[in-house]
Design an enzyme around this catalytic site. Structure first.
Site, PDB file in Angstrom:
ATOM      1  N   HIS A 195      -7.109  -6.241  -1.296  1.00  0.00           N
ATOM      2  CA  HIS A 195      -5.976  -5.366  -0.967  1.00  0.00           C
ATOM      3  C   HIS A 195      -5.090  -5.920   0.136  1.00  0.00           C
ATOM      4  O   HIS A 195      -3.914  -5.565   0.209  1.00  0.00           O
ATOM      5  CB  HIS A 195      -6.501  -3.989  -0.559  1.00  0.00           C
ATOM      6  N   ASP A 232      -8.100  -5.259  -6.816  1.00  0.00           N
ATOM      7  CA  ASP A 232      -7.643  -4.334  -5.774  1.00  0.00           C
ATOM      8  C   ASP A 232      -7.864  -2.902  -6.277  1.00  0.00           C
ATOM      9  O   ASP A 232      -7.351  -2.521  -7.335  1.00  0.00           O
ATOM     10  CB  ASP A 232      -6.166  -4.582  -5.480  1.00  0.00           C
ATOM     11  N   SER A 260       0.839  -1.196   0.000  1.00  0.00           N
ATOM     12  CA  SER A 260       0.000   0.000   0.000  1.00  0.00           C
ATOM     13  C   SER A 260       0.882   1.258   0.000  1.00  0.00           C
ATOM     14  O   SER A 260       1.771   1.389  -0.827  1.00  0.00           O
ATOM     15  CB  SER A 260      -0.962  -0.031   1.175  1.00  0.00           C
TER      16      SER A 260
END
Length: 617
Positions: free
Chosen positions: A309, A194, A130
């Site tokens: 994710h 995602d 991320s």
């Protein structure tokens, strides 16, 4: 051959992704901004993706996700090769404000100085999940910039792997990475559904308030799940309506990003587009954006936006198991598609998660098939073949120059040519070469060639040789047709754009290109094969006109100005001749330069006589 799925399989079959993700989970669960671990001779540095919870409150296009110049806060020195573009690359590089803020905070810490010393002259893998991936990318860019200059110690070899990372920079960053040949240093792993790697392709300031709330809650849930891995699934679940609305919003705007750039962000480096079936590695930014849309719009099956994710560990393990067990990838296509390349495209689509029955399958196939023919390196190889084919045209002009050097020189022979077959052949070769180089520049302008094409020594030197050999003929043609009488002199009004571009290539080329031209630094023992100023004859023509005007000029002020121009060119020409940076044709008995020298001598004698008569009176 289509090799994106082969690269994906190679990546998945190695322990690299599994080890990188393992370190990412440790970093996310730690209280520090990064963790360092050693595997054999390799140093893994994983950056936490949970360093700030304020990001989730800025989804709607706040300052954290907005782009800022990479030079902000001292980045001018930290990323010098990226901000030092010239000419066509002078556009400022923009990066995500949140990522740059986190990087600068890390860079100014004592921990970062320890990291630099620990990774110096080592093989290093930087990784992050991320927002941690964005920070890892900026650290990698800083290390690469340092190794390109004379900065701090940098790793001996470097690879950056990110998982579910938001886009970091704009098109200028993407082009700069291509220009520096750093694309192979970055691998961005992207799960099929995602939303984070796709979110910044959307205009976040136009996101409906209810969707902002949904995404904010979702990001906070992800933050909690990776920060405390004991809770393996996100506590927040979207309703069916929320999931459908978010999927439609992201899908529509990522699709629009292919055609019109409403978002400033663009991919760079390699993207490993992953599904349960495998991975396809793509390095073309335009194709990546296209496939980010088409893979996202494919049937999600049992996967969900909430889980994708934070489930990269499960995805990597599944892909690796499928590859290592030599799972057969299904090729569901028409019998007419039997070529090896078409089979490779089918495997790449399957690996990225697009099945033959999916709505975007045909579009994705066409995208990958056209990628083969617009691939910059293939175009570059094709141009090399075409260059070899036009080389005889250049050789014939060189032969023509040799024949003309003793009398008038090839500039004046071509300028005063009659209807001889030999002269007509040279003119045709001149035009053919001009068409070749104009076509090359058109491909470069259309982004069909590598972004560092203009820095490759082969092409810089080839363009320079062409310019020195052929531009004198273009100048001769310009003055032969008396275009200077209607348009003005060649330099300000008649010079082709290609020569200006080639000047910039030569002057702004890589240091090794200039260093390779050692003959340019050594003192010559004989005259150059080609005059080193390709515009020399245009300057001769301007100087001859100054002499002509000086003969008839009565105004003392204007006459003094003309003499300044004559003296300036005389000094310039004498310096070139003294350094032997002109060809022997310049001193040919009947060349324009030799005639100019005689005209200047005559004018000086006339002027001296006039002064003497005035003194006697």
């Amino acid at each position: 051959f289509e090799t994106s799925h082969v690269l994906g399989a190679l990546l998945a079959s190695s322990p690299l992704l599994a080890q990188a993700w393992s370190h990412c989970t440790h970093a996310n669960a730690s209280n520090s901004s990064f963790v360092v671990e050693h595997h054999d001779d390799t140093v893994y540095v994983a950056f936490s993706g949970t360093q700030t919870s304020a990001l989730s409150s800025s989804v709607a296009g706040g300052e954290l996700f907005g782009p800022v110049p990479i030079s902000t806060g001292g980045g001018q020195e930290l990323f010098a090769p990226l901000v030092g573009g010239k000419g066509d690359d002078a556009q400022p590089v923009l990066v995500q404000a949140a990522a740059l803020r986190l990087f600068l905070s890390l860079y100014n810490s004592s921990e970062f100085r320890l990291l630099v010393s620990e990774t110096g002259s080592r093989s290093v893998v930087l990784t992050g999940h991320s927002m941690g991936g964005c920070v890892a990318s900026l650290v990698a860019l800083h290390f690469l910039c340092s190794s390109a200059g004379s900065g701090s110690p940098s790793p001996a070899s470097l690879l950056c792997i990110t998982f579910g990372s938001p886009l970091l920079g704009d098109d200028a960053l993407s082009r700069a990475v291509l220009r520096e040949r750093w694309s192979g240093r970055f691998c961005h792993v992207v799960a099929q559904h995602d939303i984070m790697p796709r979110l910044l392709l959307c205009p976040l300031n136009s996101m409906p308030p209810r969707l902002v709330t949904s995404v904010t809650d979702l990001m906070q849930s992800w933050h909690f799940a990776v920060r405390y891995p004991g809770f393996s699934r996100p506590s927040f679940r979207l309703s069916d309506d929320q999931r459908t609305e978010l999927h439609r919003f992201v899908g529509v705007h990522v699709a629009a990003a292919e055609q019109q750039q409403k978002s400033p962000y663009r991919p760079f480096g390699n993207h490993a587009l992953c599904s349960a079936e495998g991975a396809a590695c793509i390095d073309d930014p335009l194709i990546v954006v296209k496939l980010l849309h088409l893979t996202f719009m494919a049937d999600p099956g049992s996967s969900s936006i909430e889980e994708q994710h934070i489930s990269y560990g499960d995805l990597v393990a599944e892909i690796s198991q499928n590859v290592l067990s030599k799972k057969r990838i299904r090729i569901e296509e028409e019998p007419t598609r039997s070529s090896g390349y078409s089979a490779g495209v089918s495997m790449a689509l399957e690996a990225s998660g697009i099945r033959i029955q999916d709505m975007g399958a045909a579009e994705a196939r066409e995208c990958l098939e056209t990628r083969m023919w617009r691939r910059p390196n293939m175009n570059c190889a094709s141009l090399a073949i075409k260059l070899a084919k036009v080389t005889p045209c250049r050789a014939q002009i060189e032969w023509y120059k040799t024949l003309c050097d003793d009398d008038m020189g090839y500039y004046d022979c071509f300028k005063h040519r009659k209807a001889a077959k030999r002269d007509a052949k040279v003119n045709m070769n001149r035009i053919k070469l001009g068409h070749f180089w104009d076509g090359l520049l058109a491909k470069l302008q259309d982004n069909e060639l590598p972004h560092d094409f203009h820095r490759r020594s082969k092409w810089v030197n080839a363009a320079q040789f062409y310019k020195l050999l052929v531009e004198p003929l273009d100048i001769a043609e310009y003055y032969r047709c008396k275009l200077h009488e209607t348009r003005g002199h060649y330099l300000p009004h008649g010079r082709a754009r290609r020569y200006e571009v080639f000047d910039r290539w030569w002057n702004e080329g890589e240091e090794e290109v200039r260093e390779a031209a050692t003959w340019k630094k050594k003192k010559r023992s004989k005259f150059a094969g080609l005059t080193q100023d390709s515009c020399f004859w245009a300057k001769v023509e301007e100087a001859r006109e100054c002499v002509k005007r000086a003969r008839a000029e009565k105004n003392p002020a204007k006459l003094a100005k003309l003499w300044d121009s004559v003296s300036g060119f005389e000094g310039f020409a004498n310096r070139l001749i003294e350094r032997k940076e002109v060809s022997v044709d310049v001193m040919a008995p009947r060349s324009s330069y030799s005639l100019w020298v005689e005209e200047v001598k005559e004018l000086k004698l006339k002027r001296a006589s006039s002064v003497l008569v005035g003194v006697e009176r």
